[in-house]
Scaffold this active site. Sequence first.
Site, PDB file in Angstrom:
ATOM      1  N   LYS A   1       0.839  -1.199   0.000  1.00  0.00           N
ATOM      2  CA  LYS A   1       0.000   0.000   0.000  1.00  0.00           C
ATOM      3  C   LYS A   1       0.876   1.252   0.000  1.00  0.00           C
ATOM      4  CE  LYS A   1      -1.737  -1.512   3.779  1.00  0.00           C
ATOM      5  NZ  LYS A   1      -2.521  -1.805   5.003  1.00  0.00           N
TER       6      LYS A   1
ATOM      7  N   GLY B   1      -7.925   3.681  10.394  1.00  0.00           N
ATOM      8  CA  GLY B   1      -8.626   2.427  10.139  1.00  0.00           C
ATOM      9  C   GLY B   1      -8.664   1.976   8.699  1.00  0.00           C
ATOM     10  N   THR B   2      -7.982   2.684   7.818  1.00  0.00           N
ATOM     11  CA  THR B   2      -8.040   2.313   6.397  1.00  0.00           C
ATOM     12  C   THR B   2      -7.415   0.939   6.143  1.00  0.00           C
ATOM     13  OG1 THR B   2      -6.053   3.653   6.070  1.00  0.00           O
ATOM     14  CG2 THR B   2      -8.151   4.645   5.459  1.00  0.00           C
ATOM     15  N   GLY B   3      -6.299   0.650   6.814  1.00  0.00           N
ATOM     16  CA  GLY B   3      -5.645  -0.643   6.610  1.00  0.00           C
ATOM     17  C   GLY B   3      -6.492  -1.796   7.107  1.00  0.00           C
ATOM     18  N   CYS B   4      -7.108  -1.617   8.264  1.00  0.00           N
ATOM     19  CA  CYS B   4      -7.993  -2.648   8.814  1.00  0.00           C
ATOM     20  C   CYS B   4      -9.158  -2.920   7.862  1.00  0.00           C
ATOM     21  CB  CYS B   4      -8.549  -2.206  10.163  1.00  0.00           C
ATOM     22  SG  CYS B   4      -7.328  -1.789  11.405  1.00  0.00           S
TER      23      CYS B   4
ATOM     24  N   THR C   1      -8.061   9.232   7.998  1.00  0.00           N
ATOM     25  CA  THR C   1      -7.512   7.997   7.422  1.00  0.00           C
ATOM     26  C   THR C   1      -7.412   6.861   8.439  1.00  0.00           C
ATOM     27  OG1 THR C   1      -5.274   8.801   7.911  1.00  0.00           O
ATOM     28  CG2 THR C   1      -6.155   9.270   5.715  1.00  0.00           C
TER      29      THR C   1
END
Length: 213
Positions: free
Chosen positions: A160, A195-198, A193
Site C-alpha cells: 500500500k 482504520g483504512t488498513g484494517c 484515514t
Amino acid sequence: MTPRVLIVAGSDSGGGAGIQADIRTVTMLGGHPMTAITAITAQNTLGVQGVHAVPADMVVAQMRSVIDDLGVDAVKIGMIGAPDTAEAVADVLEALPGVTVVFDPVMVATSGSVLADAATIAAFERLMRVATLVTPNLPEAAALGGVEAIRAHGPAVLLKGGHGEGRWIVDTLIAADGARRIWESERIETPHTHGTGCTLASAIAAGLARGLP
C-alpha cells in the site's frame, strides 16, 4: 452459505479501526464476522492512550471456540500485541490447511502510536508463512525486510502506497507467482484515514471467503 470470516485483531475503543472496523466491513460485504480479540486499546481520534494485551491462551481459546463450532472460510489478522500471541496464532492456523489468511502486519497506528515491538515484529515471520496475502504499508514492508523478503515466505503481497510522497498513490499487488498489478489514485488530502488498513484487509478477506480470486 454466508461467508464466515474470523478476525484476529485488537479492539479500538474509538470505533475507527481494529475489530470494530473489521466487523462493520465484513458485515456490510455480506459476511459473518467472528472475532478473537488480541488486545484492548484505549484510543480515539487523537491517538492511542493505552494498550492491554489479551493472554495468548485466551486468544487461542477464542479462535478454537469459533473454528470448532462455526467453521471458518477466511481469516483476517490485524494487531497481534505480543510475540507469544503471534506464535500461538500461527500454531492454530498451521493446523488449518487450505483456509485463506489475510495478514495485515499492524505495527504503528495512523496516529503514530507503536502497536508492535521488535520481538513481536520478529515473530511475524511465522504468520507470513501461513498467510495467503500480506498487506503492508511502505514502513511496515521496510520493517519486514522489503517486499521480496515477505514473498520469500510464500504469500502474495499487496504493498500500500499511502505513505509515499507526491500527488499520486500507487498500490502494487504481487501475486504468489510473481505477477503484478498496479492501482493508481490521486491522493485525497484529509486527516480522516484512521482504520483504512484494517478496513481494506477485512474487505479482501470477505471477498476471498466468498470464493473470489
